[in-house]
Design a protein around this motif. Structure first.
Motif, PDB file in Angstrom:
ATOM      1  N   UNK A 398      27.698 -14.838  46.667  1.00 17.61           N
ATOM      2  CA  UNK A 398      28.927 -14.394  46.369  1.00 17.61           C
ATOM      3  C   UNK A 398      30.149 -14.416  47.099  1.00 17.61           C
ATOM      4  N   UNK A 399      31.296 -15.192  46.784  1.00 19.44           N
ATOM      5  CA  UNK A 399      32.359 -15.511  47.601  1.00 19.44           C
ATOM      6  C   UNK A 399      33.103 -14.379  48.173  1.00 19.44           C
ATOM      7  N   UNK A 400      33.763 -14.615  49.342  1.00 23.87           N
ATOM      8  CA  UNK A 400      34.680 -13.521  49.843  1.00 23.87           C
ATOM      9  C   UNK A 400      35.737 -13.209  48.822  1.00 23.87           C
ATOM     10  N   UNK A 401      36.236 -14.235  48.246  1.00 24.99           N
ATOM     11  CA  UNK A 401      37.205 -13.987  47.239  1.00 24.99           C
ATOM     12  C   UNK A 401      36.917 -15.158  46.012  1.00 24.99           C
ATOM     13  N   UNK A 402      37.583 -15.091  44.968  1.00 29.00           N
ATOM     14  CA  UNK A 402      37.322 -15.942  43.756  1.00 29.00           C
ATOM     15  C   UNK A 402      37.830 -17.113  44.165  1.00 29.00           C
ATOM     16  N   UNK A 403      36.668 -18.021  43.994  1.00 31.67           N
ATOM     17  CA  UNK A 403      37.093 -19.646  44.400  1.00 31.67           C
ATOM     18  C   UNK A 403      37.755 -20.377  43.445  1.00 31.67           C
ATOM     19  N   UNK A 404      37.846 -20.044  42.083  1.00 34.79           N
ATOM     20  CA  UNK A 404      38.216 -20.642  41.016  1.00 34.79           C
ATOM     21  C   UNK A 404      39.911 -21.343  41.445  1.00 34.79           C
ATOM     22  N   UNK A 405      40.452 -20.591  41.755  1.00 35.32           N
ATOM     23  CA  UNK A 405      42.094 -20.977  41.971  1.00 35.32           C
ATOM     24  C   UNK A 405      42.255 -22.144  43.253  1.00 35.32           C
ATOM     25  N   UNK A 406      41.086 -22.597  43.812  1.00 40.60           N
ATOM     26  CA  UNK A 406      41.223 -23.398  45.000  1.00 40.60           C
ATOM     27  C   UNK A 406      40.250 -24.488  44.517  1.00 40.60           C
ATOM     28  N   UNK A 407      39.315 -24.521  43.509  1.00 35.50           N
ATOM     29  CA  UNK A 407      38.711 -25.740  43.199  1.00 35.50           C
ATOM     30  C   UNK A 407      38.986 -27.057  43.068  1.00 35.50           C
ATOM     31  N   UNK A 408      38.579 -28.061  43.566  1.00 33.34           N
ATOM     32  CA  UNK A 408      39.067 -29.261  43.346  1.00 33.34           C
ATOM     33  C   UNK A 408      38.992 -29.700  41.817  1.00 33.34           C
ATOM     34  N   UNK A 409      38.348 -29.196  41.069  1.00 30.73           N
ATOM     35  CA  UNK A 409      38.422 -29.569  39.708  1.00 30.73           C
ATOM     36  C   UNK A 409      39.575 -29.422  38.921  1.00 30.73           C
ATOM     37  N   UNK A 410      40.565 -28.429  39.359  1.00 32.03           N
ATOM     38  CA  UNK A 410      41.672 -28.073  38.882  1.00 32.03           C
ATOM     39  C   UNK A 410      42.604 -29.242  38.528  1.00 32.03           C
ATOM     40  N   UNK A 411      42.321 -30.449  39.289  1.00 35.94           N
ATOM     41  CA  UNK A 411      43.056 -31.699  39.081  1.00 35.94           C
ATOM     42  C   UNK A 411      42.345 -32.692  38.589  1.00 35.94           C
ATOM     43  N   UNK A 412      41.305 -32.324  37.733  1.00 41.22           N
ATOM     44  CA  UNK A 412      40.681 -33.128  36.962  1.00 41.22           C
ATOM     45  C   UNK A 412      39.703 -33.861  37.500  1.00 41.22           C
TER      46      UNK A 412
END
Length: 412
Positions: A398-412
Motif C-alpha cells: 500500500x503506497x504512502x500516497x496514491x500513486x495514480x497522479x504520477x503514473x507514467x501511463x498518464x502520457x499514453x
C-alpha cells in the motif's frame, strides 16, 4: 547478479530509491557515472521545501511575460536558438498552468510535499547527517511593501488550508533577525516548516553511505548502455556487465537519453540553473529568497551560495551565466559579498515535466522497468518520499500516497 535491482542515477531521487529498496531486502546496485550527489542534487539552494505545496507554474501575467521576454531579471532566461525545440514543451507547460488544470496538479503535488520533512527525518538520523541540517526555516524577503502585502495574504491562506506555519517580519524585525543585511527592506515571511542543508551534495553522499551499510553496492557505469534481456535488464559498469531482474531510471535531466532508445517520448524538458559561492564576508543566518529579484542567498559550508532562477535552453548548451551576474549584483546590494570561490559558476539542469508532476511508477511497455524522475525544482525535497513510493510499488505494498497522479501511463 540474478534478482538484483539496478537503480540508474545517484542524485537525491535515485539514492533514496536505492536506499528504500535496500531497506526492503532487495539486492540493489546504484549506478552513476559520478559519485552520489555530484550533479543536479549538488547545485540546488539546499532547502527541503515543506512549504512548497504549489509547483512553479508558467507565468500568466502580462507584466511578467514582458519581463521574461526582454530577459530583465535573474529569475528567467532563455536561449533563442533553443526555443523551436523547447516550444512544444513550453506550450504544454502553459496549458497545465491554467486555471482549469492547475488546481488538480497542485493537489497531487501537495500530497508528496506533505511528506517532505517527515521522510527526510529518519534518513538524516540513520545517515548521521544532523550536522548538515537546520530546522528553523528560511525567509522570503521583500524589497517593496507592495509585493509583501499580497504575499502575506497568500501565506495566511496556506496556513488555513495546509497548516503551514509562518511569521511576518517588518523592517526592524527582519534587520534584527538577519544583521548582515545592509539595506532596510520592506519585510519578510519566515516560513517555519522547511529545513535547510549546508551541503546538499554531502547529504546525498551520506544517504549513499548508509545505503552501502545496508548492503547496497555503488558502481560507476553508463546508463545509456541499458538494454533489455530475456531475464531482465543489463547495463555496463566499470567492473563489467551487470544483469538485473529490474531496473529503475532515476536519471533526472538525463532520463531522455535512456527513454528514447526504449521508445518512450515523454513531455520532458529542462530548466537550467547556476550558482556560485562567496567566502569571507558576513553572510545570512538562514537562506534568503529575494522574491523581487528572483535569487536565493544560502549559507553553505563552501561559503555563501548565490543561485539563479530558470534558464530555458538545451541541457548541454554552452553556459550563459548572465542570470547569475544579475543575481550577484542584487546580492551585493544586500550583503557585504566577498570574492567568488570558484573561477566559473556551476551549471546544472532541473528535470521538468509539462504537467509539473514527477513520473513515478512502472514503465507502460517493459516488464521490470520503473521510472522515478521529473521532479523539477523539488528533487532534493521529494527524493525520500519518491524513493519510498517507488519501492512500495515495486513490492506491491500500500503506497504512502496514491500513486495514480504520477503514473507514467498518464502520457499514453
Amino acid at each position: 547478479m540474478s534478482g538484483t535491482v539496478v537503480v540508474l542515477g545517484a542524485g537525491m531521487v535515485g539514492t533514496c530509491t536505492a536506499l528504500h529498496l535496500a531497506r526492503r531486502g532487495h539486492a540493489v546496485v546504484l549506478v552513476d557515472r559520478r559519485e552520489p550527489g555530484r550533479e543536479t542534487s549538488y547545485g540546488n539552494a539546499g532547502i527541503i521545501q515543506r512549504e512548497a505545496v504549489e509547483p512553479y507554474a508558467f507565468p500568466r501575467s502580462m507584466a511578467k511575460l514582458v519581463e521574461v521576454a526582454f530577459r530583465r531579471g535573474a529569475d528567467v532566461n532563455y536561449h533563442l536558438a533553443a526555443l523551436p525545440a523547447v516550444a512544444p514543451r513550453l506550450a504544454g507547460y502553459w496549458q497545465h498552468s491554467g486555471a482549469g488544470r492547475y488546481p488538480a496538479i497542485a493537489a497531487a503535488y501537495t500530497r508528496l510535499i506533505e511528506h517532505a520533512t517527515s521522510e527526510h527525518a529518519p534518513l538524516i538520523a540513520a545517515a548521521g547527517a544532523d550536522d548538515l541540517v537546520r530546522r528553523d526555516g528560511y525567509f522570503h524577503i521583500y524589497r517593496d511593501a507592495a509585493g509583501l502585502a499580497p504575499a502575506v495574504e497568500k501565506a495566511q491562506a496556506l496556513q488555513r488550508s495546509h497548516g503551514l506555519r509562518h511569521e511576518v517580519l517588518g523592517p526592524e524585525a527582519l534587520a534584527a533577525a538577519e544583521p548582515a543585511l545592509r539595506q532596510r527592506l520592506a519585510g519578510a515571511i519566515h516560513w517555519l516548516d522547511p529545513w535547510s542543508v549546508s551541503d546538499p551534495g554531502e547529504l546525498v553522499a551520506r544517504y549513499a553511505r548508509h545505503f552501502r551499510q545496508l548492503g547496497g553496492t555503488i558502481a560507476q557505469g553508463d546508463a545509456a548502455t541499458l538494454q533489455q534481456t530475456p531475464a531482465g535488464w543489463r547495463v555496463t559498469t566499470a567492473d563489467g556487465t551487470l544483469d538485473a531482474e529490474q531496473a529503475v531510471i532515476a536519471l533526472g535531466p538525463w532520463s531522455e537519453q535512456v527513454l528514447g532508445p526504449l521508445g518512450y517520448r515523454l513531455p520532458l524538458f529542462v530548466k537550467r540553473g547556476y550558482h556560485r559561492h562567496y567566502r569571507g564576508g558576513a553572510g545570512p543566518r538562514l537562506p534568503l529568497y529575494d522574491v523581487d529579484r528572483g535569487l536565493v542567498i544560502a549559507p553553505m559550508r563552501q561559503g555563501v551560495r548565490i543561485t539563479s532562477g530558470a534558464e530555458f535552453a538545451q541541457r548541454d548548451a554552452p553556459a550563459t551565466p548572465r542570470q547569475l551576474d544579475l543575481a550577484e549584483a542584487s546580492a551585493r546590494e544586500l550583503l557585504d559579498l566577498p570574492d567568488a570561490v570558484e573561477p566559473q559558476p556551476w551549471l546544472g539542469a532541473r528535470p521538468c515535466v509539462v504537467d509539473m508532476k514527477p513520473v513515478i511508477g512502472p514503465a507502460p511497455r517493459h516488464r521490470g522497468l520503473w521510472f522515478n524522475f521529473g521532479h523539477g525544482h523539488q528533487g532534493f525535497t521529494l527524493g525520500p518520499v519518491s524513493g519510498r513510493l517507488l519501492a512500495e510499488l515495486v513490492d506491491g505494498e500500500a503506497p504512502v500516497v496514491d500513486a495514480a497522479p504520477y503514473a507514467p501511463r498518464r502520457f499514453g
